[in-house]
Design an enzyme around this catalytic site. Structure first.
Site, PDB file in Angstrom:
ATOM      1  N   ASP A  47       0.694  -1.122  -0.088  1.00  0.00           N
ATOM      2  CA  ASP A  47      -0.019   0.191   0.033  1.00  0.00           C
ATOM      3  C   ASP A  47       0.785   1.238   0.154  1.00  0.00           C
ATOM      4  O   ASP A  47       2.109   1.262   0.406  1.00  0.00           O
ATOM      5  CB  ASP A  47      -0.829  -0.145   1.399  1.00  0.00           C
ATOM      6  CG  ASP A  47      -2.195   0.883   1.044  1.00  0.00           C
ATOM      7  OD1 ASP A  47      -3.469   0.085   1.053  1.00  0.00           O
ATOM      8  OD2 ASP A  47      -1.954   2.107   1.013  1.00  0.00           O
ATOM      9  N   LYS A  52      -0.749   2.735   7.211  1.00  0.00           N
ATOM     10  CA  LYS A  52      -1.372   1.264   7.242  1.00  0.00           C
ATOM     11  C   LYS A  52      -0.535   0.263   7.295  1.00  0.00           C
ATOM     12  O   LYS A  52      -0.644  -0.778   7.900  1.00  0.00           O
ATOM     13  CB  LYS A  52      -2.261   1.349   5.967  1.00  0.00           C
ATOM     14  CG  LYS A  52      -3.620   0.748   6.038  1.00  0.00           C
ATOM     15  CD  LYS A  52      -4.134   0.876   4.777  1.00  0.00           C
ATOM     16  CE  LYS A  52      -5.297   1.701   4.492  1.00  0.00           C
ATOM     17  NZ  LYS A  52      -5.968   1.904   3.253  1.00  0.00           N
ATOM     18  N   THR A 139     -13.790  -3.909  -7.663  1.00  0.00           N
ATOM     19  CA  THR A 139     -14.849  -4.031  -8.344  1.00  0.00           C
ATOM     20  C   THR A 139     -14.835  -2.942  -9.554  1.00  0.00           C
ATOM     21  O   THR A 139     -14.515  -2.040  -9.042  1.00  0.00           O
ATOM     22  CB  THR A 139     -16.394  -3.952  -7.544  1.00  0.00           C
ATOM     23  OG1 THR A 139     -16.274  -5.021  -6.421  1.00  0.00           O
ATOM     24  CG2 THR A 139     -17.640  -4.042  -8.283  1.00  0.00           C
ATOM     25  N   PHE A 170     -16.253 -11.932  -3.412  1.00  0.00           N
ATOM     26  CA  PHE A 170     -17.536 -11.697  -3.009  1.00  0.00           C
ATOM     27  C   PHE A 170     -17.557 -11.945  -1.315  1.00  0.00           C
ATOM     28  O   PHE A 170     -18.703 -12.216  -0.713  1.00  0.00           O
ATOM     29  CB  PHE A 170     -18.356 -13.027  -3.311  1.00  0.00           C
ATOM     30  CG  PHE A 170     -18.038 -13.202  -4.779  1.00  0.00           C
ATOM     31  CD1 PHE A 170     -19.181 -12.518  -5.618  1.00  0.00           C
ATOM     32  CD2 PHE A 170     -17.269 -14.140  -5.212  1.00  0.00           C
ATOM     33  CE1 PHE A 170     -18.770 -12.712  -7.115  1.00  0.00           C
ATOM     34  CE2 PHE A 170     -17.329 -14.446  -6.809  1.00  0.00           C
ATOM     35  CZ  PHE A 170     -18.013 -13.543  -7.533  1.00  0.00           C
ATOM     36  N   LEU A 171     -16.820 -11.235  -0.752  1.00  0.00           N
ATOM     37  CA  LEU A 171     -16.587 -11.300   0.731  1.00  0.00           C
ATOM     38  C   LEU A 171     -17.381 -10.158   1.198  1.00  0.00           C
ATOM     39  O   LEU A 171     -17.721  -8.972   0.712  1.00  0.00           O
ATOM     40  CB  LEU A 171     -15.112 -11.098   1.022  1.00  0.00           C
ATOM     41  CG  LEU A 171     -14.082  -9.752   0.970  1.00  0.00           C
ATOM     42  CD1 LEU A 171     -14.708  -8.628   1.906  1.00  0.00           C
ATOM     43  CD2 LEU A 171     -12.947 -10.330   0.907  1.00  0.00           C
ATOM     44  N   PHE A 276     -31.488 -12.170   1.878  1.00  0.00           N
ATOM     45  CA  PHE A 276     -31.559 -10.784   1.559  1.00  0.00           C
ATOM     46  C   PHE A 276     -32.806 -10.440   1.345  1.00  0.00           C
ATOM     47  O   PHE A 276     -33.207  -9.578   0.659  1.00  0.00           O
ATOM     48  CB  PHE A 276     -30.486 -10.560   0.290  1.00  0.00           C
ATOM     49  CG  PHE A 276     -29.025 -10.371   0.760  1.00  0.00           C
ATOM     50  CD1 PHE A 276     -28.511 -11.028   1.451  1.00  0.00           C
ATOM     51  CD2 PHE A 276     -28.671  -8.875   0.612  1.00  0.00           C
ATOM     52  CE1 PHE A 276     -27.132 -10.628   1.897  1.00  0.00           C
ATOM     53  CE2 PHE A 276     -27.456  -8.601   0.925  1.00  0.00           C
ATOM     54  CZ  PHE A 276     -26.796  -9.358   1.530  1.00  0.00           C
ATOM     55  N   GLY A 284     -26.883  -0.266   2.474  1.00  0.00           N
ATOM     56  CA  GLY A 284     -25.679   0.788   2.738  1.00  0.00           C
ATOM     57  C   GLY A 284     -24.361   0.176   2.355  1.00  0.00           C
ATOM     58  O   GLY A 284     -24.472  -1.019   1.968  1.00  0.00           O
ATOM     59  N   CYS A 287     -20.281  -0.683  -1.098  1.00  0.00           N
ATOM     60  CA  CYS A 287     -20.348  -1.525  -2.108  1.00  0.00           C
ATOM     61  C   CYS A 287     -21.593  -1.625  -2.845  1.00  0.00           C
ATOM     62  O   CYS A 287     -21.681  -0.879  -4.044  1.00  0.00           O
ATOM     63  CB  CYS A 287     -19.902  -3.019  -1.859  1.00  0.00           C
ATOM     64  SG  CYS A 287     -18.359  -3.196  -1.146  1.00  0.00           S
TER      65      CYS A 287
HETATM   66  C1  UGA Z   1     -21.817  -6.730  -0.355  1.00  0.00           C
HETATM   67  C2  UGA Z   1     -21.865  -8.294  -0.750  1.00  0.00           C
HETATM   68  O1  UGA Z   1     -22.872  -8.943  -0.050  1.00  0.00           O
HETATM   69  C3  UGA Z   1     -20.379  -8.954  -1.015  1.00  0.00           C
HETATM   70  O2  UGA Z   1     -21.163 -10.228  -1.537  1.00  0.00           O
HETATM   71  C4  UGA Z   1     -19.617  -8.364  -1.866  1.00  0.00           C
HETATM   72  O3  UGA Z   1     -18.445  -8.989  -2.014  1.00  0.00           O
HETATM   73  C5  UGA Z   1     -19.445  -6.692  -1.146  1.00  0.00           C
HETATM   74  O4  UGA Z   1     -20.594  -6.217  -1.075  1.00  0.00           O
HETATM   75  C6  UGA Z   1     -18.436  -6.073  -2.186  1.00  0.00           C
HETATM   76  O5  UGA Z   1     -18.919  -5.658  -3.315  1.00  0.00           O
HETATM   77  O6  UGA Z   1     -17.309  -6.046  -1.615  1.00  0.00           O
HETATM   78  P1  UGA Z   1     -21.198  -5.834   2.041  1.00  0.00           P
HETATM   79  O7  UGA Z   1     -20.979  -4.503   1.752  1.00  0.00           O
HETATM   80  O8  UGA Z   1     -20.163  -6.158   3.157  1.00  0.00           O
HETATM   81  O9  UGA Z   1     -21.068  -6.841   1.161  1.00  0.00           O
HETATM   82  O10 UGA Z   1     -22.512  -5.990   2.909  1.00  0.00           O
HETATM   83  P2  UGA Z   1     -23.912  -6.857   2.727  1.00  0.00           P
HETATM   84  O11 UGA Z   1     -23.882  -7.881   3.968  1.00  0.00           O
HETATM   85  O12 UGA Z   1     -24.191  -7.267   1.496  1.00  0.00           O
HETATM   86  O13 UGA Z   1     -25.096  -5.846   3.304  1.00  0.00           O
HETATM   87  C7  UGA Z   1     -25.316  -4.581   2.550  1.00  0.00           C
HETATM   88  C8  UGA Z   1     -26.335  -4.037   3.055  1.00  0.00           C
HETATM   89  O14 UGA Z   1     -27.516  -4.662   2.689  1.00  0.00           O
HETATM   90  C9  UGA Z   1     -26.360  -3.697   4.577  1.00  0.00           C
HETATM   91  O15 UGA Z   1     -26.452  -2.034   4.813  1.00  0.00           O
HETATM   92  C10 UGA Z   1     -27.161  -4.503   5.126  1.00  0.00           C
HETATM   93  O16 UGA Z   1     -27.983  -4.031   6.364  1.00  0.00           O
HETATM   94  C11 UGA Z   1     -28.437  -4.456   3.943  1.00  0.00           C
HETATM   95  N1  UGA Z   1     -29.209  -5.544   3.997  1.00  0.00           N
HETATM   96  C12 UGA Z   1     -28.719  -7.087   3.738  1.00  0.00           C
HETATM   97  C13 UGA Z   1     -30.636  -5.477   4.137  1.00  0.00           C
HETATM   98  O17 UGA Z   1     -31.088  -4.221   4.289  1.00  0.00           O
HETATM   99  N2  UGA Z   1     -31.609  -6.468   3.958  1.00  0.00           N
HETATM  100  C14 UGA Z   1     -30.724  -7.687   3.808  1.00  0.00           C
HETATM  101  O18 UGA Z   1     -31.890  -8.644   3.967  1.00  0.00           O
HETATM  102  C15 UGA Z   1     -29.702  -7.879   3.671  1.00  0.00           C
END
Ligand code: UGA
Length: 466
Positions: A47, A52, A139, A170-171, A276, A284, A287
């Site tokens: 980095d 960091k 991404t 996809f983490l 989901f 939010g 990503c």
């Molecule tokens: C997301 C994707 O789920 C990952 O697969 C992807 O790799 C990642 O973006 C990325 O692009 O790096 P992340 O941002 O960590 O992961 O968060 P999520 O767990 O997907 O949640 C996203 C938002 O959706 C959160 O605000 C969560 O509260 C909301 N959410 C999730 C809902 O409102 N309802 C649900 O049923 C699930």
């Protein structure tokens, strides 16, 4: 670490365990670097941010991710993992370089800002002196891989034959280690049999772990464009699912239905699935929102914008959750909105949660924090408590009041807004909490509680879509 230039056909050390670098030690690159060291690879994280790199080198993870600090220390001790700001050392060392830098939303529009990718690839290419594979993990808009190859061709010696591959990740934050070590699929694209073999070797550690644990990890090998598109498609689909259930939540509210029962009922259909489908304050994070917008923008640039107009609506449904939730809170405290929104002067709100989801300190595009700010604009006194997100939230939204404990937040509150489903909030006891607040009023932004139970303890309960 050898400095000698190798013949393009004989990359060093690629038969079993390629040596790997991760460029960009944000959330993504750092997690990957640590996990790949754990899988037995020799790894370097790079980095430009010296603070960091110093933190990681000293065994400190500068963000909150469960389990990661322990794994970092273990693998620094193993000698397989190190961090550096020295790009020449990285270029000398690795057979495969993963690009993990951020691709934030461009200021002023909805497209992706690729300047960090450009900087990282240019810098690396100028220092390359051996054949290697550069693999994008960030991404990106479709077409970026081809552009990255052009940058390399411009700056690295042509005789090295450096190739570009792509392998989306996809983490999920808060589950990141698991998602890297035990992914539900591996996707990659290579431009030659040499690169394809190298990518197989790179992922061997994951497959070996899966074999020990009697699991299968499917591999999908694609062309470059598909690999780029897979990631944005996945995030756009997940966003669509959430906005769909939130739209149904609106319908439940107007008809007296219950969105949590509805989601459970449709989720039993394996074609739909039960993940989901949690309605609430909207999605939010760093990503989903920006990837959705970048996809719409890119589709427009490529002349297929019409097909993606619905994703604009997915975004709008999501934004409207925030206004909708403020209105719900105003109704809960008997201050219905006028044309200029509600006036919440004199209302003390215990606000539980600031991060974009639980088990992270990340507040990027956090719906909870955005709603808290709207309540403050409506003159409420907003007392925020979050188990890990306070420092970040305070920097972003200094106008809110922050406290260090749940008890301080709820003391004498006129309403409790439970917004982010941290374990500490999901397990609240209605009677014990009721004795601390001024008024037993609950906005359940997580739809996590049993309304009957809370009402039985004298609470005015308001969920989202129920
Ligand atoms: C997301 C994707 O789920 C990952 O697969 C992807 O790799 C990642 O973006 C990325 O692009 O790096 P992340 O941002 O960590 O992961 O968060 P999520 O767990 O997907 O949640 C996203 C938002 O959706 C959160 O605000 C969560 O509260 C909301 N959410 C999730 C809902 O409102 N309802 C649900 O049923 C699930």
């Amino acid at each position: 670490m050898g400095n000698a230039t190798q013949s393009p056909e004989t990359p060093q050390n690629t038969t079993t365990r390629p040596r790997i670098s991760f460029l960009g030690c944000g959330y993504l690159g750092a997690t990957y670097a640590i996990c790949f060291a754990e899988l037995g690879y020799e790894v370097v994280g790079y980095d430009v941010d010296e603070a960091k790199i110093e933190a990681f080198s000293a065994g400190t993870v500068p963000f909150h991710e469960p389990g990661l600090p322990e794994l970092l220390k273990k693998n620094l001790d193993s000698g397989r993992l190190r961090f550096t700001t020295d790009v020449q050392a990285v270029a000398d060392f690795a057979d495969v370089h993963f690009i993990c830098v951020g691709t934030p939303q461009r200021p002023g529009d909805h497209g992706a800002d690729l300047s960090y990718i450009e900087a990282a690839v240019t810098e690396l290419s100028r220092h390359l002196n051996r054949k290697c594979l550069v693999v994008g993990k960030s991404t990106v808009p479709v077409g970026t891989a081809t552009w990255v190859q052009q940058i390399i061709d411009r700056h690295a010696p042509a005789e090295l034959g450096v190739e570009v591959g792509w392998s989306p990740e996809f983490l999920q934050e808060s589950n990141a280690m698991h998602d890297v070590l035990r992914p539900n699929r591996i996707v990659y694209a290579a431009q030659s049999e040499w690169a394809s073999k190298l990518l197989r070797d790179v992922h061997k550690g994951i497959l070996e772990l899966a074999a020990v644990e009697d699991r299968e990890v499917p591999i999908v090998e694609t062309d470059l464009s598909t690999a780029e598109l897979v990631k944005v498609a996945a995030n756009a689909y997940l966003s669509t699912k959430i906005s769909f259930i939130n739209a149904m939540a609106d319908l439940c509210e107007t008809t007296g239905g219950d969105i949590t029962d509805l989601a459970r009922a449709i989720g039993y259909d394996a074609r739909i699935g039960n993940k989901f489908l949690r309605a609430g304050i909207g999605f939010g994070g760093g990503c989903l929102p920006k990837d959705l917008r970048a996809l719409v923008t890119r589709a427009g640039e490529l002349g297929v914008g019409e097909s993606f107009r619905f994703l604009g609506e997915v975004d709008h449904i999501n934004s409207r959750r925030r206004v909708h939730t403020v209105r719900a809170i105003a109704e809960l405290v008997d201050r219905p909105s006028g044309p200029a929104g509600p006036n919440l002067e004199g209302v003390r709100v215990a606000y539980l949660g600031a991060t974009f989801k639980p088990d992270t300190d990340d507040i990027r595009d956090s719906p909870a924090l955005a709603i808290a700010r709207k309540l403050r604009q409506a003159r409420a006194e907003v007392v925020v408590y979050d188990p890990e997100g306070i420092d970040n939230a305070k920097a972003e939204a200094p106008e809110l009041t922050y406290v260090k404990t749940l008890a301080e937040a709820v003391a004498e509150a006129d309403a409790v807004c439970a917004m982010v489903p941290w374990e500490e909030f999901r397990t609240l006891d209605p009677e014990a909490l009721g004795q601390q607040v001024a008024q037993r009023r609950l906005l359940d932004g997580m739809n996590a509680y049993d309304p009957d139970e809370w009402r039985a303890h004298g609470w005015s309960y308001r969920g989202i879509g129920r």
